[in-house]
Design a protein around this motif. Structure first.
Motif, short mmCIF file in Angstrom:
data_model
loop_
_atom_site.label_atom_id
_atom_site.label_comp_id
_atom_site.label_asym_id
_atom_site.label_seq_id
_atom_site.Cartn_x
_atom_site.Cartn_y
_atom_site.Cartn_z
N GLY A 98 0.97 -1.47 0.09
CA GLY A 98 -0.03 -0.10 0.00
C GLY A 98 0.95 1.39 -0.07
N HIS A 99 2.35 1.29 0.19
CA HIS A 99 3.10 2.48 0.21
C HIS A 99 2.80 3.05 -1.31
CE1 HIS A 99 6.70 4.50 -0.01
NE2 HIS A 99 6.82 4.59 1.37
N ARG A 100 3.17 4.41 -1.48
CA ARG A 100 2.94 5.02 -2.74
C ARG A 100 4.11 4.39 -3.83
NH1 ARG A 100 6.12 9.37 -3.51
NH2 ARG A 100 7.49 10.07 -1.92
N LEU A 101 5.11 3.91 -3.27
CA LEU A 101 6.07 3.39 -4.20
C LEU A 101 6.07 1.96 -4.68
CD1 LEU A 101 9.15 5.11 -2.88
CD2 LEU A 101 7.76 5.95 -4.28
N ALA A 102 5.09 1.49 -3.97
CA ALA A 102 4.93 -0.11 -4.29
C ALA A 102 4.59 -0.45 -5.77
CB ALA A 102 3.62 -0.86 -3.51
N GLY A 103 5.47 -1.24 -6.21
CA GLY A 103 5.47 -1.89 -7.80
C GLY A 103 5.85 -0.69 -8.72
N LYS A 104 6.30 0.22 -8.27
CA LYS A 104 6.81 1.50 -9.06
C LYS A 104 8.27 1.24 -9.67
CE LYS A 104 2.91 4.60 -8.06
NZ LYS A 104 2.71 5.84 -7.72
N THR A 105 8.77 2.13 -10.57
CA THR A 105 9.93 2.29 -10.81
C THR A 105 10.23 3.88 -10.56
OG1 THR A 105 10.33 0.51 -12.46
CG2 THR A 105 12.02 2.45 -12.59
N ILE A 106 11.16 4.14 -9.84
CA ILE A 106 11.33 5.34 -9.21
C ILE A 106 12.64 5.99 -9.62
CG2 ILE A 106 9.83 5.25 -7.31
CD1 ILE A 106 12.21 4.91 -5.46
N SER A 107 13.04 7.22 -9.33
CA SER A 107 14.17 7.83 -9.68
C SER A 107 15.28 8.06 -8.59
CB SER A 107 14.09 9.33 -10.29
OG SER A 107 13.43 10.22 -9.43
N LEU A 108 16.42 8.43 -8.68
CA LEU A 108 17.21 8.31 -7.50
C LEU A 108 16.66 9.63 -6.61
CD1 LEU A 108 20.70 7.63 -8.90
CD2 LEU A 108 19.87 6.45 -7.09
N ASP A 109 16.21 10.77 -7.21
CA ASP A 109 15.69 11.91 -6.63
C ASP A 109 14.43 11.42 -5.84
OD1 ASP A 109 17.48 13.67 -7.61
OD2 ASP A 109 16.39 14.30 -9.18
N ASP A 110 13.55 10.52 -6.32
CA ASP A 110 12.37 10.16 -5.68
C ASP A 110 12.85 9.38 -4.33
OD1 ASP A 110 10.80 10.92 -7.21
OD2 ASP A 110 10.52 9.20 -8.44
N LEU A 111 14.23 8.43 -4.32
CA LEU A 111 14.57 7.91 -3.24
C LEU A 111 15.20 8.64 -2.14
CD1 LEU A 111 15.38 4.97 -2.09
CD2 LEU A 111 17.58 5.07 -3.37
N LYS A 112 15.88 9.92 -2.46
CA LYS A 112 16.16 10.95 -1.76
C LYS A 112 15.04 11.52 -0.61
CE LYS A 112 19.91 12.78 -4.40
NZ LYS A 112 20.40 14.01 -5.00
N ASN A 113 13.86 11.31 -1.15
CA ASN A 113 12.58 11.69 -0.37
C ASN A 113 12.18 10.68 0.58
OD1 ASN A 113 12.86 14.32 -1.60
ND2 ASN A 113 11.55 13.61 -3.25
N GLU A 114 12.61 9.50 0.69
CA GLU A 114 12.08 8.65 1.43
C GLU A 114 12.91 8.09 2.60
OE1 GLU A 114 8.98 7.13 0.89
OE2 GLU A 114 8.85 8.58 -0.70
N GLN A 115 12.06 7.73 3.84
CA GLN A 115 12.94 7.47 5.04
C GLN A 115 13.40 5.82 4.53
OE1 GLN A 115 10.19 7.84 8.21
NE2 GLN A 115 11.25 9.53 8.77
N LEU A 116 14.68 5.87 4.59
CA LEU A 116 15.41 4.53 4.30
C LEU A 116 16.13 4.07 5.48
CD1 LEU A 116 16.37 3.02 1.64
CD2 LEU A 116 18.59 4.37 1.80
N ILE A 117 15.73 2.60 5.51
CA ILE A 117 16.29 1.57 6.64
C ILE A 117 17.45 0.96 5.95
CG2 ILE A 117 15.61 -0.32 8.03
CD1 ILE A 117 12.58 0.61 7.55
N VAL A 118 18.48 0.98 6.54
CA VAL A 118 19.85 0.27 6.08
C VAL A 118 20.44 -0.65 6.97
CG1 VAL A 118 20.28 2.16 4.52
CG2 VAL A 118 21.34 2.05 6.74
N MET A 119 21.15 -1.71 6.41
CA MET A 119 21.95 -2.59 7.01
C MET A 119 23.07 -1.85 7.63
SD MET A 119 20.34 -5.71 6.80
CE MET A 119 21.97 -6.78 7.18
N GLN A 120 23.67 -2.40 8.82
CA GLN A 120 24.91 -1.90 9.54
C GLN A 120 26.16 -1.92 8.52
OE1 GLN A 120 25.60 -4.42 12.79
NE2 GLN A 120 26.46 -6.02 11.62
N GLU A 121 27.03 -1.27 8.92
CA GLU A 121 28.38 -0.85 7.88
C GLU A 121 29.13 -2.21 8.27
OE1 GLU A 121 32.07 1.91 7.75
OE2 GLU A 121 30.67 2.41 9.19
N GLY A 122 29.29 -2.66 6.87
CA GLY A 122 30.11 -3.91 6.72
C GLY A 122 29.25 -5.14 6.50
#
Length: 250
Positions: A125-149
């Motif tokens: 249900g997220h607005r990006l679900a199933g879409k192809t987005i740009s890197l600029d779009d990615l900058k506007n989203e809260q991102l969860i990342v793995m730890q360094e390494g």
């Protein structure tokens, strides 16, 4: 069990504060809160009483704290032993290993095993679900990342570098230790995150999570078999590799 969750729990118990625990661990307060919630959900128990001015452990929390301290001490001891072993000879106690990076080691050989697709997971249900987005779009989203390494994080950092970006150019809201923690955070609606497709295959099949693609990024990592150099392959190892290759992505 994710020892980072246990470390976060112990830090909160000792500091009686989420913010002070986060400062001690060098992470954000939301990251600590998520780790504690995930731990409570996994154990099915409330571990901390948040109703007073200070955070206090519940009865279940006090029992867990003692055991968690022992487990964390054991982990620290194990890491020290492994670090010491790196400087000595390879013991050759294990015949096979499966790793996400081929590091140079004179006593170990690495061979490609399978390719692991890394996808951008988002809540259903997220607005990006199933879409192809740009890197600029990615900058506007809260991102969860793995730890360094972590292997997945390294793949994403490499892909971003090719596109002229750094991870710090994005809005990283949470940094977590395990893929299971990233999966849980996405499912809970805390943001979107890059994760191995294999880690969320069941969620995708059951419609609990969706994916999006980012133009300019093609995150795929090579998974390797690690073997002791010069060691003859046993029939059991050969059978295991054949069995796994029939069931893993090409």
């Amino acid at each position: 069990m994710d020892t980072r969750q246990l470390a976060a729990f112990c830090a909160v118990v000792e500091r009686k504060s989420f913010s002070q625990a986060a400062e001690r661990l060098g992470v954000t307060q939301p990251a600590v809160s998520l780790q504690i919630r995930s731990l409570e959900q996994r154990l099915g128990r409330q571990l901390l009483d948040r109703s007073g001015r200070r955070v206090e452990p519940t009865e279940a929390g006090r029992l867990l704290y003692a055991s968690a301290q022992r487990l964390l001490a054991l982990e620290e001891h194990l890491l020290e032993e492994l670090q010491a072993d790196d400087e000595g000879a390879v013991n050759r106690e294990l015949e096979l290993g499966i790793v996400g990076a081929a590091r140079r080691h004179r006593g170990v050989t690495f061979e490609p095993f399978f390719r692991d697709e890394v996808v951008l997971a988002c809540p259903t249900g997220h607005r990006l679900a199933g879409k192809t987005i740009s890197l600029d779009d990615l900058k506007n989203e809260q991102l969860i990342v793995m730890q360094e390494g972590a292997g997945v994080r390294q793949v994403i950092e490499d892909e971003l570098r090719k596109a002229g970006l750094r991870l710090r150019d994005l809005d990283v809201s949470l940094e977590l230790g395990l893929q299971e923690s990233v999966r849980s955070a996405v499912l809970a609606g805390h943001g979107i995150g890059f994760i191995s497709r294999l880690a969320i295959d069941a969620d995708l099949d059951e419609g609990r999570v969706a994916t999006a693609r980012v133009r300019g990024l093609d995150p795929v990592r090579e998974i390797f078999l690690a073997r002791a150099s010069g060691r003859s392959e046993t029939r059991v190892a050969r059978a295991f590799v054949a069995f796994a290759q029939e069931r893993l992505p090409a």
